[in-house]
Design a protein around this motif. Structure first.
Motif, short mmCIF file in Angstrom:
data_model
loop_
_atom_site.label_atom_id
_atom_site.label_comp_id
_atom_site.label_asym_id
_atom_site.label_seq_id
_atom_site.Cartn_x
_atom_site.Cartn_y
_atom_site.Cartn_z
N ASP A 77 0.81 -1.22 0.00
CA ASP A 77 0.00 0.00 0.00
C ASP A 77 0.84 1.28 0.00
OD1 ASP A 77 -2.29 -1.51 0.03
OD2 ASP A 77 -2.47 -1.50 2.21
N PHE A 78 2.15 1.13 0.17
CA PHE A 78 3.02 2.32 0.17
C PHE A 78 3.12 2.86 -1.25
CE2 PHE A 78 6.93 4.69 -0.05
CZ PHE A 78 6.98 5.37 1.15
N LYS A 79 2.96 4.16 -1.39
CA LYS A 79 3.00 4.77 -2.72
C LYS A 79 4.18 5.72 -2.82
CE LYS A 79 -1.88 4.55 -3.82
NZ LYS A 79 -2.86 4.38 -2.86
N ALA A 80 4.86 5.70 -3.96
CA ALA A 80 5.94 6.65 -4.21
C ALA A 80 5.40 8.07 -4.21
CB ALA A 80 6.61 6.33 -5.54
N GLN A 81 6.17 8.98 -3.60
CA GLN A 81 5.70 10.36 -3.43
C GLN A 81 6.34 11.35 -4.40
OE1 GLN A 81 3.23 10.94 -1.12
NE2 GLN A 81 3.28 8.71 -0.87
N ALA A 82 7.35 10.88 -5.15
CA ALA A 82 8.06 11.73 -6.11
C ALA A 82 8.74 12.93 -5.44
CB ALA A 82 7.12 12.21 -7.22
N ARG A 83 9.06 12.80 -4.17
CA ARG A 83 9.79 13.83 -3.44
C ARG A 83 10.45 13.20 -2.23
NH1 ARG A 83 4.55 17.30 -1.24
NH2 ARG A 83 3.42 15.52 -0.34
N ASN A 84 11.45 13.86 -1.68
CA ASN A 84 12.19 13.32 -0.55
C ASN A 84 11.30 13.16 0.68
OD1 ASN A 84 14.51 13.16 -2.05
ND2 ASN A 84 15.51 14.94 -1.12
N SER A 85 11.77 12.35 1.61
CA SER A 85 10.94 11.99 2.76
C SER A 85 10.48 13.19 3.57
CB SER A 85 11.71 11.02 3.67
OG SER A 85 12.90 11.62 4.16
N ILE A 86 11.38 14.13 3.87
CA ILE A 86 11.01 15.27 4.72
C ILE A 86 9.89 16.08 4.09
CG2 ILE A 86 12.82 16.77 3.75
CD1 ILE A 86 11.53 16.79 7.39
N GLN A 87 9.88 16.16 2.77
CA GLN A 87 8.85 16.93 2.09
C GLN A 87 7.52 16.19 2.06
OE1 GLN A 87 10.10 18.85 -1.61
NE2 GLN A 87 12.23 18.42 -1.11
N THR A 88 7.56 14.93 2.45
CA THR A 88 6.34 14.12 2.53
C THR A 88 5.75 14.13 3.93
OG1 THR A 88 7.13 12.66 0.77
CG2 THR A 88 5.37 11.83 2.18
N TYR A 89 6.58 13.83 4.94
CA TYR A 89 6.02 13.60 6.28
C TYR A 89 5.93 14.84 7.15
CZ TYR A 89 10.65 13.60 8.58
OH TYR A 89 11.89 13.96 9.08
N MET A 90 6.63 15.92 6.83
CA MET A 90 6.62 17.11 7.69
C MET A 90 5.20 17.65 7.90
SD MET A 90 8.26 19.34 9.55
CE MET A 90 9.97 19.68 9.18
N SER A 91 4.39 17.59 6.88
CA SER A 91 3.02 18.11 7.00
C SER A 91 2.16 17.25 7.92
CB SER A 91 2.36 18.21 5.63
OG SER A 91 2.27 16.94 5.02
N TYR A 92 2.60 16.02 8.20
CA TYR A 92 1.85 15.16 9.12
C TYR A 92 2.20 15.42 10.58
CZ TYR A 92 1.04 12.46 4.83
OH TYR A 92 0.69 12.07 3.56
N LEU A 93 3.26 16.19 10.83
CA LEU A 93 3.65 16.51 12.20
C LEU A 93 2.85 17.71 12.70
CD1 LEU A 93 7.55 16.14 11.97
CD2 LEU A 93 5.93 14.53 12.99
N PRO A 94 2.56 17.77 13.99
CA PRO A 94 1.81 18.93 14.52
C PRO A 94 2.58 20.22 14.32
CG PRO A 94 2.67 17.54 16.29
CD PRO A 94 2.87 16.78 15.04
N ALA A 95 1.89 21.26 13.90
CA ALA A 95 2.54 22.51 13.50
C ALA A 95 3.10 23.31 14.66
CB ALA A 95 1.54 23.37 12.72
N ARG A 96 2.55 23.14 15.86
CA ARG A 96 2.95 23.98 16.99
C ARG A 96 4.11 23.41 17.80
NH1 ARG A 96 -2.59 24.06 16.90
NH2 ARG A 96 -2.68 22.38 18.45
N ASN A 97 4.47 22.17 17.57
CA ASN A 97 5.49 21.53 18.39
C ASN A 97 6.89 21.73 17.85
OD1 ASN A 97 2.86 20.01 18.79
ND2 ASN A 97 4.07 19.19 20.46
N ARG A 98 7.85 21.88 18.77
CA ARG A 98 9.25 21.91 18.35
C ARG A 98 9.65 20.56 17.81
NH1 ARG A 98 12.43 23.95 22.86
NH2 ARG A 98 11.62 25.90 22.02
N VAL A 99 10.40 20.57 16.70
CA VAL A 99 10.86 19.34 16.07
C VAL A 99 12.38 19.37 15.95
CG1 VAL A 99 10.76 17.90 14.01
CG2 VAL A 99 8.71 19.14 14.76
N ILE A 100 13.03 18.31 16.43
CA ILE A 100 14.46 18.13 16.22
C ILE A 100 14.62 17.08 15.13
CG2 ILE A 100 16.68 17.55 17.26
CD1 ILE A 100 15.42 18.19 20.01
#
Length: 389
Positions: free
Chosen positions: A231-254
């Motif tokens: 079920d995994f689909k290629a995103q045509a972009r690097n990982s960070i550009q895929t998953y960053m939007s799934y992280l909560p916007a207000r939290n600090r991320v390291i």
């Protein structure tokens, strides 16, 4: 009792270096005053050193519970094989694991490390941290590729988190390749705004291949562990550009490692407008992938950089000074004034420990280190460190 220390230079980090500066500390290591040579209180005894006085280091990324794996994982095999080796070798007698953690904790303190951002998968390091002179922020890792396990995995992490200092612990996703999209979304809903996230990012080009093209060694890894990636689909972009939007916007991320983070990725991170720190672990990057991040583009395009050691599974020392030496050896154009901030105040800010650590400021208890054999503020292999307080 007040102690007065002086050296050729005192580097507070958050203000300009002071030639022949003097720092006053009480017996608990709290900074009471910082003076230039002309403003020192009269008739006080000053202990003088040759070298540069700096605050204690901040190790923004470590895995203390893997300390027993020192020398057991072959080098330069790539991340996927490294992960497989860790999974195969991490099981050991509890006494061996505990003794290795105690020894690693003592070594880090002797190496001038004042605080650590430490990743865990169990409660095994809790007693070590309670007795330590080091301040720890514990990140409880969540891993889960199967969508139906998402809530269960978060609940398990919460149970582990209870064993650590509640003010300095948080749950975090392990890496984009080890967490399902459903887990990302469930995690986003389940955490508070003060929950610091520390996630392994682009440590291998295989991660980018997985997200961009759905190719590479991670597919073989999934097959080995019995996970169907149909079920995994290629995103045509690097990982960070895929998953960053799934992280909560207000939290600090390291974001940790960033070995294969590109200029476009950094631009994407910047445009997201989030509270992001980029943690570099150069010795571990060389140990695992025999590669380093493109530090020059990080320096020019990312102000919030911190330094970590990773674990003794992927390093032969736990020393921030050694990490700085590697950086300055491979990137001689780096300015020590800047990399010192990466190794101190930036790490403290990333871990929300900057109120008391990371810089020489009145009221803080940051530790005090002496760097010896420095010429013109250059970090070379000849530089040595001595803990003063």
């Amino acid at each position: 009792m007040v102690h007065y220390y002086s050296a050729d230079y005192v580097m507070p980090v958050t203000s300009s270096p002071i030639k022949n500066g003097v720092i006053a500390m009480d017996e608990n290591g709290t900074v009471l005053g910082i003076y230039d040579n002309d403003s020192v209180p009269k008739n006080v005894e000053i202990e003088r050193f040759k070298g540069v006085l700096i605050p204690g280091f901040i190790n923004a990324h470590c895995h203390l519970e893997l300390s027993h794996l020192l020398g057991k994982i072959p080098q330069k095999q790539g991340l996927v094989k490294f992960i497989t080796e860790v999974m195969s070798n991490r099981g050991a007698d509890e006494d061996i694991v505990y003794e290795a953690m105690v020894a690693a904790d003592k070594v880090m303190y002797a190496n001038g490390i004042q605080a650590v951002g430490d990743h865990v998968n169990s409660t095994v390091s809790a007693k070590v941290k309670e007795a330590s002179k080091i301040a720890y922020h514990t990140f409880v890792e969540i891993l889960g590729l199967r969508e139906e396990e998402a809530i269960e995995k978060i609940d398990e992490a919460r149970e582990i988190e209870f064993s650590f200092d509640s003010e300095h612990a948080s749950i975090t996703l392990h890496a984009p390749y080890s967490c399902s999209k459903v887990l990302f979304k469930a995690f986003k809903k389940s955490i508070s705004d003060d929950n610091i996230i520390s996630i392994h990012n682009q440590e291998s080009e295989e991660e980018n291949k997985l997200f961009r093209y759905k190719t590479g060694e991670f597919l073989d890894f999934y097959s080995q562990i019995g996970f169907p990636a149909d079920d995994f689909k290629a995103q045509a972009r690097n990982s960070i550009q895929t998953y960053m939007s799934y992280l909560p916007a207000r939290n600090r991320v390291i974001l940790v490692h960033n070995t294969y983070t590109s200029l476009k990725d950094l631009d994407f991170i910047r445009r997201m407008g989030r509270d992001v720190f980029l943690c570099l672990c150069p010795k571990a990057n060389l140990y695992i992938e025999d590669a380093l991040p493109k530090v020059s583009i990080f320096e020019q395009n990312a102000s919030n950089i911190a330094i970590g050691t990773d674990s003794l599974a992927s390093n032969d020392t736990l020393s921030i000074l050694d990490e700085l030496k590697v950086l300055h050896r491979h990137f001689p154009e780096l300015d020590f004034n800047k990399t010192l901030k990466w190794a101190t105040i930036n790490g403290a800010k990333a871990l929300s420990l900057d109120e008391g650590l990371g810089s020489l400021e009145v009221g803080k208890t940051p530790g005090l280190l002496l760097l010896k054999n420095m010429n013109h503020f250059k970090i070379t292999d000849k530089v040595e460190m001595e803990r003063i307080a």
